[in-house]
Design a protein around this motif. Structure first.
Motif, mmCIF file in Angstrom:
data_model
loop_
_atom_site.group_PDB
_atom_site.id
_atom_site.type_symbol
_atom_site.label_atom_id
_atom_site.label_comp_id
_atom_site.label_asym_id
_atom_site.label_seq_id
_atom_site.Cartn_x
_atom_site.Cartn_y
_atom_site.Cartn_z
ATOM 1 N N CYS A 230 0.812 -1.211 0.000
ATOM 2 C CA CYS A 230 0.000 0.000 0.000
ATOM 3 C C CYS A 230 0.851 1.269 0.000
ATOM 4 N N TRP A 231 2.056 1.198 0.579
ATOM 5 C CA TRP A 231 2.927 2.372 0.589
ATOM 6 C C TRP A 231 3.376 2.726 -0.827
ATOM 7 N N LEU A 232 3.735 1.711 -1.577
ATOM 8 C CA LEU A 232 4.121 1.937 -2.969
ATOM 9 C C LEU A 232 2.921 2.429 -3.773
ATOM 10 N N ALA A 233 1.753 1.862 -3.498
ATOM 11 C CA ALA A 233 0.535 2.288 -4.201
ATOM 12 C C ALA A 233 0.242 3.761 -3.941
ATOM 13 N N ALA A 234 0.470 4.218 -2.703
ATOM 14 C CA ALA A 234 0.245 5.630 -2.373
ATOM 15 C C ALA A 234 1.170 6.527 -3.192
ATOM 16 N N GLY A 235 2.418 6.111 -3.331
ATOM 17 C CA GLY A 235 3.358 6.873 -4.138
ATOM 18 C C GLY A 235 2.958 6.888 -5.602
ATOM 19 N N GLU A 236 2.458 5.772 -6.083
ATOM 20 C CA GLU A 236 2.011 5.701 -7.474
ATOM 21 C C GLU A 236 0.788 6.579 -7.705
ATOM 22 N N ASP A 237 -0.109 6.599 -6.715
ATOM 23 C CA ASP A 237 -1.279 7.481 -6.808
ATOM 24 C C ASP A 237 -0.833 8.942 -6.907
ATOM 25 N N LEU A 238 0.117 9.315 -6.051
ATOM 26 C CA LEU A 238 0.590 10.688 -6.050
ATOM 27 C C LEU A 238 1.271 11.037 -7.368
ATOM 28 N N GLN A 239 2.097 10.128 -7.857
ATOM 29 C CA GLN A 239 2.794 10.385 -9.114
ATOM 30 C C GLN A 239 1.798 10.584 -10.260
ATOM 31 N N ALA A 240 0.799 9.722 -10.316
ATOM 32 C CA ALA A 240 -0.202 9.832 -11.375
ATOM 33 C C ALA A 240 -0.981 11.140 -11.255
ATOM 34 N N PHE A 241 -1.320 11.516 -10.028
ATOM 35 C CA PHE A 241 -2.057 12.756 -9.824
ATOM 36 C C PHE A 241 -1.202 13.964 -10.207
ATOM 37 N N ALA A 242 0.072 13.958 -9.804
ATOM 38 C CA ALA A 242 0.955 15.082 -10.115
ATOM 39 C C ALA A 242 1.155 15.247 -11.612
ATOM 40 N N GLU A 243 1.110 14.147 -12.348
ATOM 41 C CA GLU A 243 1.299 14.215 -13.802
ATOM 42 C C GLU A 243 0.172 14.955 -14.511
ATOM 43 N N VAL A 405 8.993 15.373 -2.053
ATOM 44 C CA VAL A 405 9.425 16.539 -2.827
ATOM 45 C C VAL A 405 10.294 16.108 -4.003
ATOM 46 N N GLU A 406 11.166 15.140 -3.784
ATOM 47 C CA GLU A 406 12.013 14.648 -4.876
ATOM 48 C C GLU A 406 11.171 14.033 -5.986
ATOM 49 N N LEU A 407 10.140 13.282 -5.617
ATOM 50 C CA LEU A 407 9.250 12.719 -6.636
ATOM 51 C C LEU A 407 8.587 13.828 -7.438
ATOM 52 N N LEU A 408 8.053 14.834 -6.751
ATOM 53 C CA LEU A 408 7.361 15.912 -7.445
ATOM 54 C C LEU A 408 8.306 16.730 -8.321
ATOM 55 N N ALA A 409 9.580 16.785 -7.914
ATOM 56 C CA ALA A 409 10.567 17.531 -8.693
ATOM 57 C C ALA A 409 11.132 16.716 -9.852
ATOM 58 N N GLY A 410 10.731 15.445 -9.950
ATOM 59 C CA GLY A 410 11.230 14.588 -11.015
ATOM 60 C C GLY A 410 12.543 13.917 -10.703
ATOM 61 N N ASP A 411 12.972 13.998 -9.430
ATOM 62 C CA ASP A 411 14.250 13.404 -9.024
ATOM 63 C C ASP A 411 14.076 12.085 -8.279
ATOM 64 N N GLY A 412 12.851 11.615 -8.143
ATOM 65 C CA GLY A 412 12.589 10.368 -7.455
ATOM 66 C C GLY A 412 11.354 9.709 -8.019
ATOM 67 N N ASP A 413 11.006 8.565 -7.442
ATOM 68 C CA ASP A 413 9.819 7.836 -7.878
ATOM 69 C C ASP A 413 9.174 7.183 -6.666
ATOM 70 N N PRO A 414 8.033 6.524 -6.824
ATOM 71 C CA PRO A 414 7.366 5.912 -5.669
ATOM 72 C C PRO A 414 8.265 4.955 -4.884
ATOM 73 N N GLN A 415 9.055 4.157 -5.573
ATOM 74 C CA GLN A 415 9.915 3.211 -4.872
ATOM 75 C C GLN A 415 10.982 3.923 -4.058
ATOM 76 N N SER A 416 11.458 5.052 -4.550
ATOM 77 C CA SER A 416 12.499 5.769 -3.813
ATOM 78 C C SER A 416 11.959 6.335 -2.504
ATOM 79 N N ILE A 417 10.661 6.668 -2.456
ATOM 80 C CA ILE A 417 10.068 7.111 -1.191
ATOM 81 C C ILE A 417 10.085 5.974 -0.181
ATOM 82 N N VAL A 418 9.634 4.804 -0.610
ATOM 83 C CA VAL A 418 9.615 3.634 0.272
ATOM 84 C C VAL A 418 11.021 3.284 0.741
ATOM 85 N N ASP A 419 11.979 3.318 -0.168
ATOM 86 C CA ASP A 419 13.368 2.988 0.185
ATOM 87 C C ASP A 419 13.917 3.986 1.198
ATOM 88 N N ALA A 420 13.580 5.259 1.028
ATOM 89 C CA ALA A 420 14.100 6.291 1.914
ATOM 90 C C ALA A 420 13.568 6.148 3.342
#
Length: 428
Positions: A230-243, A405-420
């Protein structure tokens, strides 16, 4: 806007900032028997600052020989400066508390006073068990709640009308439709203060609230593991919404609450349609309108449902703001906390900050339509999680906020949030 990691991480039902140039932790009494205390809060301007000045003056008048030296600090500077002061042993006697993992860390370090036996019966009755549980660790109370601060989306009814939006969105698909309608009307759909990081991270928090079950949120506070899908899914939701580009131009360099160009300022001046924020937002917005009065057309709706998410679509996220005493503070510190929790001062607090008071006895003064909508929905919530950066503590919280913030800036992705966040948790 908080729970201990070990003793239940969700505050249920209706109960969600600091360095002085010269302060002395545990000021105590002088040789003449007088007592001087230092007090840090995060209201730097307007009615909020005036409220604390007036309340301190009233307490001093009622308690001859007691002096409180007040220092107001910008909210975004609070956590870092307070932590530095606590670690140096030169902390203020009275300071802001927000619970969660952050509170648990301060308790573990022996830097905060146990208030369990110092809170009077009137305050306990007015706030109720749920409110105090948010500022408790292992069954002991370490803070006096002052306000409940659930989150959701605040919006301008006038701009919705201009864009032909007739209903508030119930699902993310609905929200995407509103974003499109606002764009078509040349209105920035959503204001976001990305420079401050935490407002951007709120979007991930709420997607996680909808994607993750209550049990998963609680388990992560214990295990410090964020490997559930679900954590990865949340990041994917955010990425899709930000796009879909829902945020105003330049949002990554905008602040949240400072000036007309902040996200709150854009709402206050009808430059953007919506903002995801906690229940302190109407007060902040009011201070940024041209006449510095509450925004008449401000509305509110809960964060929309996510298709297929394991979280209850009626669940809330938010916090309880309160105040605590340094471990070496004099007994008068607890007396001050009890003093400002009287009905009269909680009502004045709610009016000054345009927010929801922790005292249920004082909630009758809430007249702001947006806040009344928040309170009505909040009282029906099946469960309420505290803000994730609070719930999981400063290290994990900072990693989470930075990763978003890194994801929104294009410097990260959903998996990088989980890893961090997993990496930050492993270092504790």
């Amino acid at each position: 806007m908080r729970k201990t990691r070990a003793a239940g991480t969700l505050a249920l039902g209706a109960t969600v900032a600091l360095l002085a140039a010269a302060c002395s932790g545990g000021s105590g009494g002088g040789s003449d028997g007088d007592v001087t205390m230092t007090f840090w809060h995060n209201s730097t301007t307007g009615p909020g600052k005036a409220y604390w000045e007036d309340t301190v003056a009233a307490f001093e008048e009622a308690n001859p020989g007691v002096k409180i030296e007040v220092q107001s600090i910008q909210n975004e500077d609070m956590d870092g400066k307070l932590q530095t002061a606590l670690n140096s042993g030169d902390a203020p006697d009275i300071f802001m508390a927000r619970g969660g993992g952050k509170l648990a860390d301060v308790v573990e370090a022996g830097q905060i006073m146990d208030l369990t036996d110092s809170i009077d019966d009137a305050a306990k009755t007015a706030v109720g068990e749920a409110g105090f549980s948010a500022l408790s660790v292992d069954g002991k109370i370490y803070g006096m709640p002052t306000s409940i601060l659930p989150g959701g989306i605040f919006y301008s009814q006038d701009l919705f009308d201009d864009a032909g939006v007739t209903e508030t969105p119930a699902t993310i698909d609905d929200l995407n439709g509103v974003v499109s309608d606002l764009k078509s009307a040349d209105i920035a759909p959503i204001a976001l203060g990305g420079k401050d990081a935490w407002p951007a991270a709120h979007w991930f928090y709420f997607f996680a609230l909808r994607e993750c079950s209550q049990e998963t949120l609680e388990a992560a506070a214990e295990s410090r593991s964020f490997d559930d899908e679900c954590w990865l899914a949340a990041g994917e939701d955010l990425q899709a919404f930000a796009e879909t580009e829902p945020f105003q131009e330049g949002y990554l360099t905008a602040t949240a609450q400072q000036g007309a160009g902040s996200s709150a300022g854009l709402i206050a001046n009808h430059k953007a349609g919506m903002e995801l924020m906690g229940a302190w937002d109407p007060g902040v917005i009011a201070g940024l309108t041209p006449d510095q009065k509450p925004l008449k057309d401000l509305g509110w709706f809960p964060f929309p449902a996510v298709d297929g998410g394991a979280g209850d679509p009626a669940a809330f996220m938010g916090g309880v703001d309160g105040y605590s005493c340094f471990v070496e503070a004099p007994p008068e510190c607890a007396e001050f906390l009890n003093f400002f929790m009287q009905k009269e001062y909680q009502e004045k607090y709610a009016e000054a900050f345009v927010t929801l008071p922790a005292s249920q006895e004082a909630q009758g003064v809430v007249t702001d339509p947006a806040l009344k909508s928040v309170l009505e929905a909040y009282n029906k919530a099946p469960y309420v999680s505290v803000w994730l950066d609070t719930l999981y503590g400063q290290n994990v919280g900072n990693a989470l906020n930075a990763g978003v913030v890194e994801l929104l800036a294009g410097d990260g992705d959903p998996q990088s949030i989980v890893d961090a966040v997993n990496a930050a948790a492993a270092m504790e």
